[in-house]
Design an enzyme around this catalytic site. Structure first.
Site, PDB file in Angstrom:
ATOM      1  N   ALA A 193      32.074  38.497  46.175  1.00 50.73           N
ATOM      2  CA  ALA A 193      32.444  39.863  45.278  1.00 50.73           C
ATOM      3  C   ALA A 193      32.213  39.750  43.915  1.00 50.73           C
ATOM      4  O   ALA A 193      32.236  38.470  43.520  1.00 50.73           O
ATOM      5  CB  ALA A 193      33.577  40.161  45.433  1.00 50.73           C
TER       6      ALA A 193
ATOM      7  N   GLY B 298      32.970  36.847  49.718  1.00 50.39           N
ATOM      8  CA  GLY B 298      32.364  38.195  50.276  1.00 50.39           C
ATOM      9  C   GLY B 298      30.977  38.093  50.841  1.00 50.39           C
ATOM     10  O   GLY B 298      30.579  38.772  51.809  1.00 50.39           O
TER      11      GLY B 298
ATOM     12  N   GLU C 130      31.441  36.561  54.323  1.00 47.24           N
ATOM     13  CA  GLU C 130      32.211  37.791  55.042  1.00 47.24           C
ATOM     14  C   GLU C 130      31.210  38.485  55.447  1.00 47.24           C
ATOM     15  O   GLU C 130      31.218  39.158  56.568  1.00 47.24           O
ATOM     16  CB  GLU C 130      33.238  38.327  54.142  1.00 47.24           C
ATOM     17  CG  GLU C 130      34.538  37.322  54.028  1.00 47.24           C
ATOM     18  CD  GLU C 130      35.506  38.096  53.027  1.00 47.24           C
ATOM     19  OE1 GLU C 130      35.317  38.197  51.740  1.00 47.24           O
ATOM     20  OE2 GLU C 130      36.537  38.678  53.514  1.00 47.24           O
TER      21      GLU C 130
ATOM     22  N   GLU D 149      37.854  31.755  48.072  1.00 44.15           N
ATOM     23  CA  GLU D 149      38.675  33.039  47.297  1.00 44.15           C
ATOM     24  C   GLU D 149      40.082  32.357  47.078  1.00 44.15           C
ATOM     25  O   GLU D 149      40.620  32.726  46.051  1.00 44.15           O
ATOM     26  CB  GLU D 149      39.021  34.051  48.228  1.00 44.15           C
ATOM     27  CG  GLU D 149      37.944  35.176  48.558  1.00 44.15           C
ATOM     28  CD  GLU D 149      36.838  34.786  49.575  1.00 44.15           C
ATOM     29  OE1 GLU D 149      36.946  33.546  50.156  1.00 44.15           O
ATOM     30  OE2 GLU D 149      36.248  35.772  49.765  1.00 44.15           O
TER      31      GLU D 149
END
Ligand code: 3H9
Length: 704
Positions: free
Chosen positions: A67, A106, A109, A129
């Site tokens: 992210a 992310g 993911e 994270e």
């Protein structure tokens, strides 16, 4: 080939296979624009009847680094990453993630929501994270255990470590390894072979095999929980474990809802603010002005003067980075000792199975020793790590001036001494710089790069290049007594000593520091480093000390008894039979009581909160002075120094970030209250007063 191009997510179709390539330099972070672009591209692929499979890849050096960390704390924008991952996974067309470079957070993911994964040999995969105070919040806590089981998933999510392609394949995180570097071509070829084999859509959320042995999964979760509870109050590890528990117990959709809720809790926590600050600050410190204007000088051969603990640690750090090292000692016996200190580190690694004997020999082939400075005639950089005494240092530098080639960088590892004076003593002051390592130098990440008045910019840039090569965190510091870190340490340690004389026990202060998140308190630290080091500094400063300043004699009293800490079996604590864990010492408590009486102090009680407020206020106040004087470039440089050299808890961002979060008016008010007792010690930093008056934060100075 048909082509529709969006600037961040381009779609090209190659006979039934759609290739979506993401472009968001430098690391393809999943910003709102990338998410929108990707969604549009996926929808276009879905709508195209020719497309049977979709390959997602990244351009540049990475797949996707996660992210966009800069968006945390801003109003959310559609599509959210979890929704995007659901869309990808729900695709009726096969989706393949083609990974090269970083697939982190992310990014991984998203790859897990694809149906198959291929990775090039240079890929780095991970769920980091936790290092930002977060948990994988785009389905990662639910999909990872379903793919590789709870134990491996917890390991990845709790350590935040990056793994290579081989390990990822072994774990089952990826399905296939690319054989060439062109990841797009490889991804398309893999998609084609999957289609050829009639491979079905395989949704990670629907996998059950990896979690089928419930008892084993539950045992892994329980073990992880016990470990995480020991982690000094960190929030996100516990929340990650809760999510994995949900993955084991609940249907996917419910697990996702729990993940969302716990992710939001982490996102809104001050720990996330502190850790994200630390992430950017660590990158910002490396961009000192000299690195922007000058090229570093080339280096391959580094001389180290002195084979003591510090010199040997520096030598190991240099060897680990692949450099050639020559250690200089005054005689053969001292050199043998220096060499044995270096060898001992590698012996330890062999014992732990981290190095082979052949590996050790290869490293030591780059290590040379000599008792004459002439061995440094080819050295590109020389780092002096001898006894902290100006005359001794000057004698070393005179020798370096005599033998070193033109353009060699002459560095001192001094912790306190005036580097301007050292530089003035040689014929080439422009080549002299401070490289202040922290002990053990092969482990501690901080490197203060101390910039004396006449140093050339390219010498400073070389210091930063060396730090990068050694994988250290460099902080630019100006010349003053103690530079950034030790100067601030001296002040908060004095605040602690004042509290001890006023009634707190050193053990309570250490406990307070640990509760705050330090790995150890100031007195444990002193026992570990050796009380004699601080004693020598205090003696050196005695002549210039303000006679009006309060002086607490307790530490000197311990040193006069030879109680230097762990190495002498006792210091502030007792260390029976070589133990490294200290026990409180009633004799120290008696000595403290005696000193209080001598000073005419009636002891009073401090609550842990009172101890903490004074300790931190002293640190922040001195940090503000260090910034105002230009010793540190910005508050964030103070933060990085204290986090990486002094154990300040990273999740609090550093003392200046912590002060911003507490609120500068509160810190100033505390200082003004304490100043009523001791106006000389507690002089509020003018910068702090100014920021409070302007309603500003320290962080406002980081952005200038
Ligand atoms: C996440 O994914 C949450 C999700 O689970 C859930 C969401 C709902 N964003 O390190 P470098 C910048 S959390 C924005 O010097 P390297 C970095 O600041 C995220 N910017 O390069 C720097 O900028 P500048 C989980 C980022 O080659 C530049 O890129 N992901 C991001 O030594 C170069 O970085 C992570 O924690 C980002 N995600 O190392 C991975 N990443 O040039 C964090 C980097 O202005 N990133 N930047 O100073 C890394 O570990 C390293 O940057 C990486 C490259 C290994 C990728």
């Amino acid at each position: 080939m048909n082509q529709t191009t969006a600037s961040v997510a381009s779609l090209t179709v190659h006979e039934h296979i759609a290739l979506i390539r993401l472009t968001n330099p430098p690391v393809n972070a999943l910003s709102a624009a990338v998410r929108q672009g990707l969604l549009v591209a996926i929808q276009q692929a879905h709508a195209d009847p020719r497309v049977h499979a979709v390959v997602i890849t990244g351009s540049g050096h990475n797949f996707i680094a996660g992210a966009d960390i800069r968006e945390f704390g801003l109003p959310p924008q559609e599509p959210s990453l979890p929704d995007l991952c659901e869309t990808i996974e729900a695709s009726p067309q096969l989706v393949i993630a083609a990974i090269h470079g970083a697939a982190l957070g992310g990014g991984l993911e998203m790859a897990l929501s694809a149906h198959y994964r291929i990775a090039s040999e240079n890929a780095k995969l991970g769920l980091p994270e936790v290092t930002l105070g977060l948990l994988p919040g785009a389905g990662g806590t639910q999909r990872t255990p379903r793919l590789i089981g709870a134990e491996a998933a917890l390991d990845l999510m709790l350590s935040g470590r990056q793994i290579g392609t081989k390990e990822a394949l072994r774990m089952g995180l990826i399905d296939h390894v690319a054989t060439s570097d062109d990841i797009a071509v490889e991804g398309i070829a893999y998609a084609r072979s999957l289609l050829g084999d009639g491979a079905a859509v395989r949704r990670t959320s629907e996998l059950t095999q990896a979690l089928s042995d419930r008892a084993a999964q539950q045992a892994a979760i329980n073990t992880a929980r016990t470990g995480a509870q020991k982690k000094r109050g960190l929030l996100s590890p516990l929340k990650i474990i809760d999510c994995v528990q949900a993955a084991l117990d609940l249907p996917f959709a419910q697990g996702l809802a729990i993940e969302r809720d716990l992710f939001t809790q982490c996102l809104n926590s001050p720990q996330r603010t502190g850790l994200v600050h630390a992430f950017f600050a660590e990158r910002e410190v490396a961009k000192a002005p000299e690195t922007q204007t000058s090229q570093p000088r080339p280096f391959q051969h580094v001389g180290v003067i002195g084979g003591g603990t510090m010199g040997a640690g520096i030598a190991v750090s240099l060897l680990d980075a692949g450099l050639v090292v020559t250690m200089i000692e005054r005689d053969d016996a001292a050199l043998d000792l220096g060499r044995s200190r270096v060898v001992k580190v590698y012996d330890g690694q062999i014992k732990k199975g981290r190095m082979t004997e052949a590996g050790q020999s290869a490293v030591l082939a780059r290590f040379h020793g000599s008792t004459t400075y002439d061995a440094l005639v080819d050295a590109d950089i020389v780092i002096e790590a001898v006894f902290e005494d100006m005359n001794v240092k000057k004698a070393v530098f005179a020798e370096l001036d005599r033998v070193c080639k033109k353009g060699a960088v002459l560095a001192t590892n001094t912790s306190y001494l005036n580097i301007n004076e050292i530089a003035r003593s040689v014929s080439r002051p422009g080549d002299v710089v401070g490289l202040h390592f922290f002990s053990p130098a092969n482990i501690m990440k901080l490197l203060e790069i101390v910039v004396p008045e006449h140093v050339s910019a390219d010498v400073v840039a070389t210091g930063f290049a060396l730090a990068k090569r050694l994988k250290k965190v460099p902080v630019r510091a100006g010349v003053c007594d103690g530079f950034i870190g030790n100067r601030i340490l001296a002040v908060y340690r004095q605040a602690a000593d004042h509290m001890v004389e006023d009634g707190a026990s050193p053990y309570e202060i250490d406990q307070m520091a640990r509760d705050f998140g330090y790995p150890m308190g100031p007195y444990e630290m002193s026992d570990l480093a050796g009380g004699d080091i601080g004693w020598a500094t205090r003696k050196r400063r005695a002549a210039t000390r303000d006679p009006r300043a309060r002086y607490v004699h307790i530490a000197d009293q311990l040193c006069e008894r030879g109680w230097f800490g762990q190495k002498t079996g006792r210091g502030w604590y007792l260390y029976p039979e070589g133990s490294r864990t200290g026990q409180r010492d009633p004799e120290v408590e008696a000595l403290v009581a005696q000193e209080r009486a001598k000073a005419g102090v009636t002891p009073r009680h401090f609550t842990p909160e009172q101890l903490q407020r004074r300790y931190l206020a002293a640190m922040v106040n001195e940090g503000a002075k260090v910034v105002a004087e230009g010793i540190a470039l910005r508050p964030l440089d103070v933060d990085v120094t204290l986090v990486h050299g002094y154990g300040f808890p990273r999740h609090r961002g550093g003392p200046m970030k912590y002060a911003d979060m507490v609120g500068l008016p509160h810190i100033l008010a505390d200082i003004q209250t304490f100043a009523k007792e001791d106006p000389l010690f507690w002089q509020p930093a003018p910068l702090l007063i100014k920021l409070v008056a302007e309603g500003q934060t320290f962080d406002s100075l980081n952005k200038q």
